[in-house]
Design an enzyme around this catalytic site. Structure first.
Site, PDB file in Angstrom:
ATOM      1  N   LYS A   1      -0.889 -25.373 -19.567  1.00 57.85           N
ATOM      2  CA  LYS A   1       0.006 -24.915 -20.628  1.00 57.85           C
ATOM      3  C   LYS A   1       0.756 -23.692 -20.240  1.00 57.85           C
ATOM      4  O   LYS A   1       2.011 -23.581 -20.481  1.00 57.85           O
ATOM      5  CB  LYS A   1      -0.909 -24.639 -21.652  1.00 57.85           C
ATOM      6  CG  LYS A   1      -1.667 -25.565 -22.429  1.00 57.85           C
ATOM      7  CD  LYS A   1      -2.964 -25.060 -23.099  1.00 57.85           C
ATOM      8  CE  LYS A   1      -3.888 -26.234 -23.913  1.00 57.85           C
ATOM      9  NZ  LYS A   1      -5.185 -25.818 -24.447  1.00 57.85           N
TER      10      LYS A   1
ATOM     11  N   GLN B   1      -9.074 -21.204 -26.401  1.00 54.70           N
ATOM     12  CA  GLN B   1      -9.132 -22.376 -25.622  1.00 54.70           C
ATOM     13  C   GLN B   1     -10.842 -22.723 -26.039  1.00 54.70           C
ATOM     14  O   GLN B   1     -11.704 -22.092 -26.000  1.00 54.70           O
ATOM     15  CB  GLN B   1      -8.878 -22.108 -24.094  1.00 54.70           C
ATOM     16  CG  GLN B   1      -9.291 -23.392 -23.394  1.00 54.70           C
ATOM     17  CD  GLN B   1      -8.121 -24.370 -23.460  1.00 54.70           C
ATOM     18  OE1 GLN B   1      -6.925 -24.044 -23.955  1.00 54.70           O
ATOM     19  NE2 GLN B   1      -8.772 -25.728 -23.122  1.00 54.70           N
TER      20      GLN B   1
ATOM     21  N   ASP C   1      -3.148 -23.924 -33.007  1.00 59.84           N
ATOM     22  CA  ASP C   1      -3.939 -25.180 -33.146  1.00 59.84           C
ATOM     23  C   ASP C   1      -4.032 -25.539 -34.630  1.00 59.84           C
ATOM     24  O   ASP C   1      -4.959 -26.842 -34.788  1.00 59.84           O
ATOM     25  CB  ASP C   1      -5.176 -24.906 -32.503  1.00 59.84           C
ATOM     26  CG  ASP C   1      -5.350 -24.797 -30.759  1.00 59.84           C
ATOM     27  OD1 ASP C   1      -4.813 -25.943 -30.496  1.00 59.84           O
ATOM     28  OD2 ASP C   1      -5.745 -24.002 -30.379  1.00 59.84           O
TER      29      ASP C   1
HETATM   30  N1  GUN Z   1      -9.221 -27.627 -25.263  1.00 60.23           N
HETATM   31  C1  GUN Z   1      -8.670 -28.909 -24.829  1.00 60.23           C
HETATM   32  N2  GUN Z   1      -7.533 -29.128 -25.625  1.00 60.23           N
HETATM   33  C2  GUN Z   1      -7.434 -27.941 -26.452  1.00 60.23           C
HETATM   34  C3  GUN Z   1      -6.370 -27.634 -27.525  1.00 60.23           C
HETATM   35  O1  GUN Z   1      -5.322 -28.405 -27.563  1.00 60.23           O
HETATM   36  N3  GUN Z   1      -6.469 -26.573 -28.209  1.00 60.23           N
HETATM   37  C4  GUN Z   1      -7.623 -25.618 -27.751  1.00 60.23           C
HETATM   38  N4  GUN Z   1      -7.609 -24.504 -28.375  1.00 60.23           N
HETATM   39  N5  GUN Z   1      -8.606 -25.724 -26.843  1.00 60.23           N
HETATM   40  C5  GUN Z   1      -8.523 -27.079 -26.148  1.00 60.23           C
END
Ligand code: GUN
Length: 300
Positions: A54, A99, A122
């Site tokens: 990311k 995360q 999210d």
């Molecule tokens: N863990 C794996 N994919 C994601 C995501 O898109 N958002 C978050 N917060 N955690 C993740």
């Protein structure tokens, strides 16, 4: 007939210039560089890799990103609430990403709900969930379903009135994907499955669009095998798990299923890159909302 391969890396690369243009507009027009802060609890290698990906893509777009790390031993709900409150109050932070997964000992819903709604890219807080629960876009569509929608739209998969089967109940993948496809945004007829579902294979065989979002060991080499797929169906593999050092697999037996399906995602290289792209779209939207603008528009 072999399936059309849905390539998330290629689609992400195709859309990146559009995102870059939006970032440039925010920088030049408003003097504002979109800024993302990820909170990473513990030392899970897959989570570290996700956060790294990311941040790499944020860097490629000219956005700011940083990670707040907290060792599992220090991670209490109270300690994390304090971090979230500080980030909420920091005007330089446009978006906050907790995360997942986080340890079960933490009060996950209290943490989700503590993230300021305008920074909740999210869309996991109670007030963010309300938007797509009602069949509207709301502030944000969570990153995995947003990436899935972009794949379906780009590859022109008929969704309205189609029978979709979604497997999995996570807060960021299965649950919002089922709600969004079945709601007024896409109008599919959704069957939502999980570990207690009886006769999963028969239900999957009825799917025009099959979206497994499990990513866990189910005791089978692959959760979805060719005999579970209706000929011509669209198969979008959201599952992802580590089975050895540097070896990751999805929920779908790609080699066999691609001979039956009409469309199938690569995995790796399908929904993963699209989730990261969607995260960047949500970061841009978060920044735009904080400037009083509407969400950004894209060709797909
Ligand atoms: N863990 C794996 N994919 C994601 C995501 O898109 N958002 C978050 N917060 N955690 C993740």
């Amino acid at each position: 007939m072999a399936a059309i391969i849905m390539d998330g890396r290629a689609l992400s690369a195709h859309l990146m210039p559009e995102l870059r243009a939006h970032v440039d507009e925010l920088k030049r027009g408003f003097g504002c560089t979109p800024s993302l802060t990820a909170i990473l609890v513990g030392d899970d290698p897959a989570s570290r890799q996700y956060v790294k990906n990311k941040q790499r893509v944020a860097g490629e777009l000219g956005c700011d990103s940083r990670t707040v790390r907290m060792p599992s031993a220090d991670a209490t709900t109270g300690a994390l609430l304090k971090v979230i409150e500080e980030l909420n109050a920091d005007a330089r932070v446009n978006a906050i990403l907790l995360q997942l997964p986080i340890p079960d000992s933490l009060d996950r819903f209290r943490l989700f709900d503590a993230i300021a709604p305008e920074k909740d890219l999210d869309a996991i807080g109670a007030s963010s969930v309300g938007g797509f629960y009602r069949g509207q876009w709301g502030r944000f569509i969570p990153c995995t379903p947003r990436g899935v929608l972009t794949l379906l739209d780009y590859y022109r998969v008929p969704v309205e009135g189609a029978r979709a089967v979604v497997i999995g109940r996570s807060d960021i993948a299965g649950k919002p994907t089922a709600l969004i496809l079945g709601g007024r945004l896409r109008n599919a007829t959704v069957t939502w499955c999980h570990r207690h579902t009886r006769d999963l294979a028969a239900i999957c065989r009825e799917a025009d669009i099959l979206i497994p979002c499990v990513g866990a060991d189910t005791g089978r080499p692959y959760l979805i095998t060719a005999d579970m797929v209706k000929p011509g169906a669209c198969v979008i593999d959201v599952g992802f798990r580590r089975v050895g050092p540097g070896i990751f697999i999805g929920d779908v037996d790609f080699e066999a299923v691609k001979e039956v399906a009409g469309w199938i995602t690569l995995n790796p290289g399908g929904t993963g890159p699209m989730t990261v792209l969607a995260l960047m779209q949500n970061l841009i939207d978060a920044t735009r909302y904080q400037l009083g603008l509407d969400r950004a528009a894209y060709s797909v």
